[in-house]
Design a protein around this motif. Structure first.
Motif, PDB file in Angstrom:
ATOM      1  N   ASP A  17       4.291  -3.960  -0.609  1.00  0.00           N
ATOM      2  CA  ASP A  17       2.627  -4.564  -0.931  1.00  0.00           C
ATOM      3  C   ASP A  17       2.276  -5.596  -0.543  1.00  0.00           C
ATOM      4  O   ASP A  17       0.996  -6.461  -0.058  1.00  0.00           O
ATOM      5  CB  ASP A  17       1.802  -3.773  -1.522  1.00  0.00           C
ATOM      6  CG  ASP A  17       2.442  -1.782  -1.382  1.00  0.00           C
ATOM      7  OD1 ASP A  17       2.173  -2.055  -0.660  1.00  0.00           O
ATOM      8  OD2 ASP A  17       1.725  -1.702  -2.907  1.00  0.00           O
ATOM      9  N   PRO A  64      -5.995   5.204  -0.939  1.00  0.00           N
ATOM     10  CA  PRO A  64      -5.037   4.129  -1.267  1.00  0.00           C
ATOM     11  C   PRO A  64      -5.283   3.005  -0.344  1.00  0.00           C
ATOM     12  O   PRO A  64      -4.497   1.485  -1.032  1.00  0.00           O
ATOM     13  CB  PRO A  64      -4.144   4.305  -2.062  1.00  0.00           C
ATOM     14  CG  PRO A  64      -4.524   5.686  -2.510  1.00  0.00           C
ATOM     15  CD  PRO A  64      -5.823   6.455  -1.116  1.00  0.00           C
ATOM     16  N   THR A 320       2.107   0.345   0.582  1.00  0.00           N
ATOM     17  CA  THR A 320       2.142   2.263   0.254  1.00  0.00           C
ATOM     18  C   THR A 320       1.035   2.665  -1.277  1.00  0.00           C
ATOM     19  O   THR A 320       0.888   3.430  -1.600  1.00  0.00           O
ATOM     20  CB  THR A 320       3.902   2.259  -0.254  1.00  0.00           C
ATOM     21  OG1 THR A 320       4.621   1.135  -1.132  1.00  0.00           O
ATOM     22  CG2 THR A 320       4.933   1.971   0.795  1.00  0.00           C
ATOM     23  N   THR A 321       0.404   1.622  -1.944  1.00  0.00           N
ATOM     24  CA  THR A 321      -0.254   1.529  -2.731  1.00  0.00           C
ATOM     25  C   THR A 321      -1.940   0.929  -2.251  1.00  0.00           C
ATOM     26  O   THR A 321      -0.920   0.203  -1.508  1.00  0.00           O
ATOM     27  CB  THR A 321       0.122   1.343  -4.219  1.00  0.00           C
ATOM     28  OG1 THR A 321       0.654  -0.259  -4.203  1.00  0.00           O
ATOM     29  CG2 THR A 321       1.726   1.485  -4.707  1.00  0.00           C
ATOM     30  N   ARG A 322      -2.709   0.838  -3.309  1.00  0.00           N
ATOM     31  CA  ARG A 322      -3.421   0.021  -3.281  1.00  0.00           C
ATOM     32  C   ARG A 322      -3.299  -1.657  -3.773  1.00  0.00           C
ATOM     33  O   ARG A 322      -4.285  -2.360  -3.144  1.00  0.00           O
ATOM     34  CB  ARG A 322      -4.798   0.438  -4.260  1.00  0.00           C
ATOM     35  CG  ARG A 322      -4.351   0.596  -5.983  1.00  0.00           C
ATOM     36  CD  ARG A 322      -5.463   1.461  -7.107  1.00  0.00           C
ATOM     37  NE  ARG A 322      -5.225   2.520  -6.647  1.00  0.00           N
ATOM     38  CZ  ARG A 322      -5.976   3.775  -5.885  1.00  0.00           C
ATOM     39  NH1 ARG A 322      -6.614   2.565  -5.138  1.00  0.00           N
ATOM     40  NH2 ARG A 322      -6.609   4.940  -5.714  1.00  0.00           N
TER      41      ARG A 322
END
Length: 520
Positions: A17, A64, A320-322
């Motif tokens: 990220d 997200p 993969t995430t916010r």
């Protein structure tokens, strides 16, 4: 999973990220400033929107991996607003639009914003692309865009002439910087090495175009950011806030909310197709966008939407995430706060060149071919929306496209074709029905049945029938009794329809509009 393994997994996710956030930041930085210029607003107001889109909306978004910020699709609306009502009203309209989006999310209207024909949406985006291309072509030459889209298009030949040195003007010098920028983006997208694939074309275009202007000391217009971000705010005054009672401003707020919501949720749908992670919560995303636009409205910044270019870059970079979307907002804030002198070295013609390229890409020829596969009617809807957006305004174009799409739906559910064949030797009549048999079709169906000879054996073929309603079924039942009283018969070939749908059971087969029981 043991603790060390979980820690390694968490570290890997954060690492991906972190890298993705840098890629998204590099994509967003030139676009935030370029879209602001295309909107007739200072570049700082586009950067503020990007920062809010990352730090605030990224933290609470329902999608997200979607990245929010100023969007090219809103530039035309913002430009019209600024020209007609002044820059100060931008914040007021943003507050109205954000509040409407927040309410729409609270009342769970998110899914309904997706109930728009793709032909209308793509026609709208193509129309916006034409307007952006035509207006930014003039900005790329250090010239002022014309009053409306048609005038910008009509002035394109004049702009082409200005590419060549005339009477000591600098238009051709600005054009050279813009052309170098566009050529860099195209060549990089075509031939970039795999090892450097994450470097975005627009960023490289800005670097090369800016370097070109600096090396040759071109006397062209540069970006002008304020010394501090706070001094660049456009906070609505009390007098401007009185615009809440102005019907024109309220209408613009509604239009901004509609267009921003449609673009955001379509973008979220596209992002969901790019990864296998958490799916979008549309109502939560609408609420997040509403809060973000209200904050941007309070600052007097550009409105925001979910942006497909940044979101796609986010997914492709391995996010993969916010966390990635949030961190990209932090990088934007750092760049504006710590390195404004670097951004002030960028020529406006270079940023306009990125928007010229973006406008061209919005008119997606491949998408037109795809729409054409669904028939001429969809193409008519697409081009009617496009022409309406370009020739009149965005709202009128969308309403025109939506109206045509609705008419097409009504036509589809009221149109029935009946082909008739009569074998005089066997006194048999075959009727092939294609389309939808609804109460609209009863006169046509009645005429076809009543033309059958006395005592004939009538067969109705329904394998090409999309729908039949209760009114038509009752009409067939009544006519069958009347025909049988004269020695004739009526046979409906239900088995053909059952085979088409491929669903059988011992008791019954269900088909939209029908309840078919198998023969004894």
């Amino acid at each position: 999973m043991n603790a060390p393994a979980a820690d390694r997994l968490t570290s890997a996710v954060v690492g991906r990220d972190f890298l993705a956030s840098i890629v998204v930041f590099l994509v967003a930085l030139p676009l935030c400033m370029g879209i602001a210029i295309a909107s007739g607003a200072p570049p700082a107001l586009g950067l503020i929107t990007g920062i809010v889109g990352g730090l605030v909306v990224g933290s609470i978004a329902g999608s997200p991996l979607q990245v929010s910020g100023p969007a090219a699709g809103m530039a035309v609306l913002v430009y019209q607003l600024v020209q007609e009502h002044g820059l100060m009203m931008l914040g007021v309209v943003g507050l109205i639009a954000g509040a409407l989006q927040l309410l729409a999310g609270v009342f769970k209207l998110g899914q309904w914003f997706r109930a728009i024909s793709p032909s209308v949406i793509h026609g709208m985006l193509a129309g916006i692309g034409v307007l952006i291309f035509a207006s930014q072509l003039h900005v790329m030459l250090d010239d002022a865009p014309r009053a409306n889209g048609l005038l910008n298009i009509a002035a394109i030949p004049e702009a082409v002439i200005k590419v060549f040195p005339v009477d000591g003007s600098v238009h051709h010098l600005a054009a050279m910087a813009g052309i170098v920028t566009i050529a860099t983006i195209i060549l990089w997208n075509q031939f970039k090495p795999k090892a450097l694939a994450l470097i975005p074309g627009p960023l490289l275009g800005v670097i090369v175009g800016t370097a070109f202007a600096m090396v040759f000391a071109l006397p062209i217009t540069l970006v002008n950011l304020p010394a501090t971000l706070a001094s660049g705010l456009n906070i609505p005054t009390a007098e401007a806030l009185a615009g809440f009672t102005n019907p024109d401003i309220l209408t613009l707020g509604l239009v901004f909310a509609f267009v921003a919501s449609a673009e955001t949720l379509l973008c979220a749908t596209a992002v969901d197709k790019m990864h296998i992670g958490t799916r979008t919560d549309y109502d939560k995303e609408l609420r997040a966008q509403g809060i973000g636009n209200m904050i941007c409205g309070g600052f007097g910044a550009l409105p925001m939407t979910g942006v497909i270019v940044r979101s796609a870059a986010n997914v492709e970079a391995g996010a993969t995430t916010r966390i990635s979307a949030i961190m990209h907002g932090a990088w934007l804030l750092l760049a504006v706060a710590a390195f404004p002198f670097v951004l002030n070295a960028i020529p406006t013609s270079v940023l306009a060149a990125i928007l010229v390229y973006t406008g061209y890409k919005l008119v997606n020829v491949a998408q037109i071919r795809k729409i054409a596969e669904f028939g001429r009617q969809e193409l008519v809807i697409y081009f009617a929306t496009l022409v309406g957006v370009v020739a009149i305004d965005l709202l009128t174009g969308v309403i025109l496209g939506f109206g045509l799409a609705t008419l097409k739906l009504v036509y589809t559910f009221s149109h029935l074709e009946i082909r008739r064949e009569h074998d005089a030797q066997t006194n048999r009549v075959d009727l092939w029905m294609t389309g939808s048999a609804t109460f609209f079709s009863i006169p046509q169906l009645g005429q076809a049945l009543e033309s059958s000879p006395f005592g004939s054996e009538v067969h109705i073929h329904v394998e090409k029938l999309d729908y039949i309603d209760h009114a038509c079924l009752e009409m067939l039942s009544s006519w069958e009794k009347l025909h049988q009283s004269g020695g004739g018969s009526l046979v409906v070939e239900w088995s053909e329809l059952v085979e088409r749908y491929g669903r059988r059971s011992e008791e019954k087969t269900e088909i939209p509009g029908l309840m078919i029981r198998p023969a004894a």
